[in-house]
Design a protein around this motif. Structure first.
Motif, PDB file in Angstrom:
ATOM      1  N   ASN A   1     -51.848 -33.341  16.106  1.00  3.75           N
ATOM      2  CA  ASN A   1     -52.440 -34.400  16.921  1.00  3.75           C
ATOM      3  C   ASN A   1     -52.890 -33.853  18.271  1.00  3.75           C
ATOM      4  O   ASN A   1     -53.970 -34.181  18.758  1.00  3.75           O
ATOM      5  CB  ASN A   1     -51.440 -35.540  17.115  1.00  3.75           C
ATOM      6  CG  ASN A   1     -52.056 -36.688  17.872  1.00  3.75           C
ATOM      7  OD1 ASN A   1     -52.987 -37.325  17.396  1.00  3.75           O
ATOM      8  ND2 ASN A   1     -51.539 -36.941  19.073  1.00  3.75           N
TER       9      ASN A   1
ATOM     10  N   ARG B   1     -43.919 -39.615  16.720  1.00  6.45           N
ATOM     11  CA  ARG B   1     -44.272 -38.482  15.858  1.00  6.45           C
ATOM     12  C   ARG B   1     -43.162 -38.279  14.835  1.00  6.45           C
ATOM     13  O   ARG B   1     -41.984 -38.374  15.151  1.00  6.45           O
ATOM     14  CB  ARG B   1     -44.462 -37.203  16.668  1.00  6.45           C
ATOM     15  CG  ARG B   1     -45.596 -37.298  17.638  1.00  6.45           C
ATOM     16  CD  ARG B   1     -46.914 -37.245  16.901  1.00  6.45           C
ATOM     17  NE  ARG B   1     -47.984 -37.593  17.791  1.00  6.45           N
ATOM     18  CZ  ARG B   1     -49.031 -38.313  17.438  1.00  6.45           C
ATOM     19  NH1 ARG B   1     -49.150 -38.785  16.227  1.00  6.45           N
ATOM     20  NH2 ARG B   1     -49.971 -38.576  18.299  1.00  6.45           N
TER      21      ARG B   1
ATOM     22  N   ASP C   1     -46.757 -32.713  13.008  1.00  6.85           N
ATOM     23  CA  ASP C   1     -47.563 -33.894  13.320  1.00  6.85           C
ATOM     24  C   ASP C   1     -47.937 -33.892  14.801  1.00  6.85           C
ATOM     25  O   ASP C   1     -49.094 -34.106  15.177  1.00  6.85           O
ATOM     26  CB  ASP C   1     -46.780 -35.161  12.946  1.00  6.85           C
ATOM     27  CG  ASP C   1     -47.510 -36.446  13.285  1.00  6.85           C
ATOM     28  OD1 ASP C   1     -48.737 -36.515  13.060  1.00  6.85           O
ATOM     29  OD2 ASP C   1     -46.843 -37.386  13.760  1.00  6.85           O
ATOM     30  N   HIS C   2     -46.985 -33.630  15.672  1.00  6.38           N
ATOM     31  CA  HIS C   2     -47.234 -33.578  17.111  1.00  6.38           C
ATOM     32  C   HIS C   2     -48.275 -32.508  17.438  1.00  6.38           C
ATOM     33  O   HIS C   2     -49.214 -32.747  18.197  1.00  6.38           O
ATOM     34  CB  HIS C   2     -45.928 -33.289  17.858  1.00  6.38           C
ATOM     35  CG  HIS C   2     -46.124 -32.864  19.281  1.00  6.38           C
ATOM     36  ND1 HIS C   2     -46.467 -33.742  20.278  1.00  6.38           N
ATOM     37  CD2 HIS C   2     -46.043 -31.644  19.856  1.00  6.38           C
ATOM     38  CE1 HIS C   2     -46.574 -33.082  21.424  1.00  6.38           C
ATOM     39  NE2 HIS C   2     -46.327 -31.814  21.190  1.00  6.38           N
TER      40      HIS C   2
ATOM     41  N   GLN D   1     -41.864 -35.923  20.401  1.00  6.47           N
ATOM     42  CA  GLN D   1     -42.608 -36.978  21.073  1.00  6.47           C
ATOM     43  C   GLN D   1     -42.469 -38.309  20.337  1.00  6.47           C
ATOM     44  O   GLN D   1     -42.547 -38.356  19.109  1.00  6.47           O
ATOM     45  CB  GLN D   1     -44.073 -36.576  21.165  1.00  6.47           C
ATOM     46  CG  GLN D   1     -44.925 -37.545  21.949  1.00  6.47           C
ATOM     47  CD  GLN D   1     -46.378 -37.116  21.966  1.00  6.47           C
ATOM     48  OE1 GLN D   1     -46.869 -36.528  21.023  1.00  6.47           O
ATOM     49  NE2 GLN D   1     -47.049 -37.426  23.058  1.00  6.47           N
TER      50      GLN D   1
END
Length: 146
Positions: free
Chosen positions: A134, A125, A130-131, A122
Motif C-alpha cells: 500500500n 493492515r 499489505d502495509h 499500521q
C-alpha cells in the motif's frame, strides 16, 4: 540458541540480495535481529522493503516471534528511513538487546537500534506485506506527469 532464517532475494530470477532474521531467543522474549543486503542496482525500488515485510510476516505469524531488532550504521540514512516507514521505532541508546547475535558480532557503538513488534503494524493492515504494498502503491512514481 541463536537460530534464525536466511533468504535469498531475487528479482526477475536475478540475485538481488539477502534477508536474515538471526539470533532467535526463546525467553523472556522471542526476538530476532534483522540483517539485509540489497545490491546497488536494486536499491530504491522497494525490493528491500518487500523482502523485510515478507520476513516479518513469516516470523511474527508463523514462528511466534515477538520482536525484531535492527541496527543501522550512522551513515546509512536510506536504511534508517526504510525502517521508520515500515513501522520500526528508534530505541533508547542504552536499551538492552534481546537477540543473541550481538555476543558473536557486536554492533558498531555508533549504530542506532530500532525495533518492531506485531502490535506496531499500521492500523487497518492485515500484514506487513499489505502495509508495504500500500505504501509503495500510493507513492508518486518517478514517471508521474511525464
Amino acid at each position: 540458541l541463536g537460530l534464525g532464517w536466511s533468504w535469498v532475494v531475487e528479482v526477475d530470477n536475478r540475485f538481488a540480495g539477502q534477508m536474515e532474521l538471526t539470533g532467535l531467543t526463546q525467553a523472556p522474549t522471542r526476538a530476532v535481529r534483522v540483517g539485509a543486503w540489497i545490491g546497488h542496482r536494486f536499491t530504491g525500488q522497494g525490493v528491500g522493503s518487500a523482502a523485510l515485510a515478507l520476513a516479518l510476516d513469516h516470523a511474527f505469524s508463523s514462528e511466534g516471534v515477538q520482536l525484531a531488532e535492527a541496527f543501522v550504521d550512522s551513515d546509512n540514512e536510506h536504511s534508517r528511513r526504510a525502517l521508520l516507514s515500515m513501522g520500526f521505532r528508534r530505541c533508547a541508546q542504552q536499551q538492552t538487546l534481546r537477540s543473541t547475535w550481538e555476543s558473536a558480532f557486536p554492533p558498531d557503538p555508533a549504530a542506532e537500534l530500532f525495533e518492531i513488534t506485531p502490535a506496531d503494524l499500521q492500523q487497518g493492515r492485515s500484514s506487513f506485506v499489505d502495509h508495504t504494498l500500500n505504501r509503495h502503491h500510493n507513492r508518486p512514481s518517478r514517471f508521474d506527469g511525464v
